[in-house]
Structure formats: structure tokens, C-alpha cells
Design a protein around this motif. Structure first.
Motif, PDB file in Angstrom:
ATOM      1  N   PHE A 172       0.827  -1.203   0.000  1.00  0.00           N
ATOM      2  CA  PHE A 172       0.000   0.000   0.000  1.00  0.00           C
ATOM      3  C   PHE A 172       0.861   1.254   0.000  1.00  0.00           C
ATOM      4  CE2 PHE A 172      -1.772   3.565   2.433  1.00  0.00           C
ATOM      5  CZ  PHE A 172      -2.783   3.915   1.559  1.00  0.00           C
ATOM      6  N   GLY A 173       0.514   2.197  -0.893  1.00  0.00           N
ATOM      7  CA  GLY A 173       1.038   3.556  -0.858  1.00  0.00           C
ATOM      8  C   GLY A 173       2.538   3.688  -1.025  1.00  0.00           C
ATOM      9  N   GLY A 174       3.073   4.705  -0.354  1.00  0.00           N
ATOM     10  CA  GLY A 174       4.486   5.049  -0.452  1.00  0.00           C
ATOM     11  C   GLY A 174       4.659   6.362  -1.211  1.00  0.00           C
ATOM     12  N   ASN A 175       5.876   6.599  -1.676  1.00  0.00           N
ATOM     13  CA  ASN A 175       6.214   7.802  -2.443  1.00  0.00           C
ATOM     14  C   ASN A 175       6.804   7.387  -3.784  1.00  0.00           C
ATOM     15  OD1 ASN A 175       5.628   9.758  -0.324  1.00  0.00           O
ATOM     16  ND2 ASN A 175       7.409   8.898   0.695  1.00  0.00           N
ATOM     17  N   ASP A 176       6.371   8.057  -4.857  1.00  0.00           N
ATOM     18  CA  ASP A 176       6.880   7.733  -6.184  1.00  0.00           C
ATOM     19  C   ASP A 176       8.182   8.479  -6.483  1.00  0.00           C
ATOM     20  OD1 ASP A 176       6.157  10.335  -6.886  1.00  0.00           O
ATOM     21  OD2 ASP A 176       4.512   9.724  -8.205  1.00  0.00           O
ATOM     22  N   LYS A 177       8.642   8.415  -7.728  1.00  0.00           N
ATOM     23  CA  LYS A 177       9.920   9.027  -8.115  1.00  0.00           C
ATOM     24  C   LYS A 177       9.952  10.534  -7.919  1.00  0.00           C
ATOM     25  CE  LYS A 177      11.386   5.496 -11.314  1.00  0.00           C
ATOM     26  NZ  LYS A 177      11.839   5.129 -12.641  1.00  0.00           N
ATOM     27  N   GLU A 178       8.783  11.186  -7.981  1.00  0.00           N
ATOM     28  CA  GLU A 178       8.705  12.636  -7.748  1.00  0.00           C
ATOM     29  C   GLU A 178       8.389  12.945  -6.287  1.00  0.00           C
ATOM     30  OE1 GLU A 178       6.949  11.275 -10.601  1.00  0.00           O
ATOM     31  OE2 GLU A 178       8.806  11.703 -11.654  1.00  0.00           O
ATOM     32  N   ASN A 179       8.461  11.943  -5.429  1.00  0.00           N
ATOM     33  CA  ASN A 179       8.174  12.032  -3.998  1.00  0.00           C
ATOM     34  C   ASN A 179       6.698  12.337  -3.718  1.00  0.00           C
ATOM     35  OD1 ASN A 179       9.385  11.461  -1.540  1.00  0.00           O
ATOM     36  ND2 ASN A 179       9.509  13.622  -1.002  1.00  0.00           N
ATOM     37  N   LYS A 180       5.832  12.086  -4.699  1.00  0.00           N
ATOM     38  CA  LYS A 180       4.386  12.242  -4.544  1.00  0.00           C
ATOM     39  C   LYS A 180       3.845  11.036  -3.773  1.00  0.00           C
ATOM     40  CE  LYS A 180       0.144  12.190  -7.209  1.00  0.00           C
ATOM     41  NZ  LYS A 180      -0.405  11.821  -8.506  1.00  0.00           N
ATOM     42  N   LYS A 181       2.909  11.305  -2.843  1.00  0.00           N
ATOM     43  CA  LYS A 181       2.311  10.227  -2.068  1.00  0.00           C
ATOM     44  C   LYS A 181       1.402   9.381  -2.960  1.00  0.00           C
ATOM     45  CE  LYS A 181       2.295  12.543   2.421  1.00  0.00           C
ATOM     46  NZ  LYS A 181       3.649  12.342   2.645  1.00  0.00           N
ATOM     47  N   LEU A 182       1.592   8.078  -2.885  1.00  0.00           N
ATOM     48  CA  LEU A 182       0.760   7.145  -3.638  1.00  0.00           C
ATOM     49  C   LEU A 182      -0.366   6.643  -2.748  1.00  0.00           C
ATOM     50  CD1 LEU A 182       3.706   5.180  -5.240  1.00  0.00           C
ATOM     51  CD2 LEU A 182       2.188   6.779  -6.404  1.00  0.00           C
ATOM     52  N   ASN A 183      -1.494   6.324  -3.339  1.00  0.00           N
ATOM     53  CA  ASN A 183      -2.655   5.866  -2.597  1.00  0.00           C
ATOM     54  C   ASN A 183      -3.245   4.633  -3.290  1.00  0.00           C
ATOM     55  OD1 ASN A 183      -4.437   6.048  -0.454  1.00  0.00           O
ATOM     56  ND2 ASN A 183      -5.878   7.314  -1.568  1.00  0.00           N
ATOM     57  N   ASP A 184      -2.347   3.695  -3.679  1.00  0.00           N
ATOM     58  CA  ASP A 184      -2.798   2.513  -4.397  1.00  0.00           C
ATOM     59  C   ASP A 184      -2.484   1.257  -3.590  1.00  0.00           C
ATOM     60  OD1 ASP A 184      -0.057   2.747  -4.701  1.00  0.00           O
ATOM     61  OD2 ASP A 184      -0.031   2.262  -6.822  1.00  0.00           O
ATOM     62  N   ILE A 185      -3.166   0.174  -3.953  1.00  0.00           N
ATOM     63  CA  ILE A 185      -2.953  -1.113  -3.292  1.00  0.00           C
ATOM     64  C   ILE A 185      -2.671  -2.147  -4.372  1.00  0.00           C
ATOM     65  CG2 ILE A 185      -3.941  -2.909  -1.818  1.00  0.00           C
ATOM     66  CD1 ILE A 185      -5.861  -0.785  -0.716  1.00  0.00           C
ATOM     67  N   TRP A 186      -1.620  -2.937  -4.154  1.00  0.00           N
ATOM     68  CA  TRP A 186      -1.250  -4.017  -5.053  1.00  0.00           C
ATOM     69  C   TRP A 186      -1.200  -5.311  -4.261  1.00  0.00           C
ATOM     70  CZ3 TRP A 186      -0.110  -3.682 -10.301  1.00  0.00           C
ATOM     71  CH2 TRP A 186      -0.129  -2.393 -10.817  1.00  0.00           C
ATOM     72  N   LYS A 187      -1.463  -6.423  -4.949  1.00  0.00           N
ATOM     73  CA  LYS A 187      -1.290  -7.723  -4.313  1.00  0.00           C
ATOM     74  C   LYS A 187      -0.420  -8.587  -5.213  1.00  0.00           C
ATOM     75  CE  LYS A 187      -5.583  -9.724  -6.070  1.00  0.00           C
ATOM     76  NZ  LYS A 187      -6.829 -10.384  -5.729  1.00  0.00           N
ATOM     77  N   TYR A 188       0.379  -9.423  -4.581  1.00  0.00           N
ATOM     78  CA  TYR A 188       1.279 -10.323  -5.288  1.00  0.00           C
ATOM     79  C   TYR A 188       0.986 -11.737  -4.812  1.00  0.00           C
ATOM     80  CZ  TYR A 188       5.508 -12.921  -6.375  1.00  0.00           C
ATOM     81  OH  TYR A 188       6.379 -13.873  -6.819  1.00  0.00           O
ATOM     82  N   GLU A 189       0.589 -12.597  -5.733  1.00  0.00           N
ATOM     83  CA  GLU A 189       0.317 -13.988  -5.385  1.00  0.00           C
ATOM     84  C   GLU A 189       1.628 -14.766  -5.450  1.00  0.00           C
ATOM     85  OE1 GLU A 189      -2.738 -17.630  -6.412  1.00  0.00           O
ATOM     86  OE2 GLU A 189      -2.804 -15.815  -7.620  1.00  0.00           O
ATOM     87  N   ILE A 190       2.103 -15.196  -4.307  1.00  0.00           N
ATOM     88  CA  ILE A 190       3.411 -15.845  -4.195  1.00  0.00           C
ATOM     89  C   ILE A 190       3.475 -17.109  -5.055  1.00  0.00           C
ATOM     90  CG2 ILE A 190       4.992 -17.010  -2.608  1.00  0.00           C
ATOM     91  CD1 ILE A 190       3.988 -14.994  -0.435  1.00  0.00           C
ATOM     92  N   LEU A 191       2.462 -17.950  -5.023  1.00  0.00           N
ATOM     93  CA  LEU A 191       2.504 -19.222  -5.747  1.00  0.00           C
ATOM     94  C   LEU A 191       2.471 -19.047  -7.263  1.00  0.00           C
ATOM     95  CD1 LEU A 191       0.132 -21.287  -3.433  1.00  0.00           C
ATOM     96  CD2 LEU A 191       2.635 -21.178  -3.397  1.00  0.00           C
ATOM     97  N   LYS A 192       1.737 -18.064  -7.769  1.00  0.00           N
ATOM     98  CA  LYS A 192       1.653 -17.815  -9.217  1.00  0.00           C
ATOM     99  C   LYS A 192       2.661 -16.776  -9.696  1.00  0.00           C
ATOM    100  CE  LYS A 192      -3.200 -18.913 -10.016  1.00  0.00           C
ATOM    101  NZ  LYS A 192      -4.477 -18.367 -10.508  1.00  0.00           N
TER     102      LYS A 192
END
Length: 93
Positions: A54-74
Motif C-alpha cells: 500500500f502507498g508510499g512515495n513515487d519518483k517525484e516524492n508524490k504520495k501514492l494511494n494505491d494497493i497491489w497484491k502479489y500472489e506468491i505461488l503464481k
């Protein structure tokens, strides 16, 4: 142990790295599907063989408000679409 994002050589990255305690080795995870942008300062957790980012800061130091999921098995990343309405409050910071 999985590590996502952060800095590599002073540049933000979107790499997913795994450390094997059994072999004492680091390796980069090659993933399928859409990829989150490079970031730092995000939150991440593992639940039921999924890594959620969730979130963090991008290359321009802009706050991100997105959510990603990573399926470990696939070995596949997917963005979770956020519904922004009165019944679901999205954190901004």
C-alpha cells in the motif's frame, strides 16, 4: 523473506526480492502481470500466500494511494481497484 521497492543505487525501485534462509541467498522475483510503480516508504504485509503493498512515495516524492497484491505461488501482481465513495474511506497518508 520478501522485500519490495525502496532504493537501489539512490533510485527508487519496484523490484521484488526474496531471501532464502535455507540457502542464505538473495534472488530477484520475476513477476507476471501489471507492475506497481517504483516507490519507497510504503507498507507491506503477507496474508494467505499474498503480499499486499500500500502507498508510499513515487519518483517525484508524490504520495501514492494505491494497493497491489502479489500472489506468491503464481508470481503474479495485480492492482486492487479502490472504490472511492461514502461507504468506503480511503486513507490519504
Amino acid at each position: 523473506m520478501y522485500i519490495f521497492g525502496g532504493f537501489v543505487a539512490s533510485e527508487r525501485t519496484n523490484q521484488l526480492i526474496v531471501y532464502s534462509f535455507k540457502s542464505s541467498m538473495w534472488s530477484r522475483v520475476k513477476t507476471q502481470g501489471a507492475q506497481p510503480s517504483a516507490r519507497n516508504g510504503h507498507s507491506a504485509c503477507i496474508y494467505n500466500n499474498w503480499i499486499y503493498i500500500f502507498g508510499g512515495n513515487d519518483k517525484e516524492n508524490k504520495k501514492l494511494n494505491d494497493i497491489w497484491k502479489y500472489e506468491i505461488l503464481k508470481q503474479e501482481k495485480t492492482e486492487i481497484k479502490i472504490i472511492d465513495d461514502a461507504t468506503f474511506c480511503v486513507p490519504l497518508e
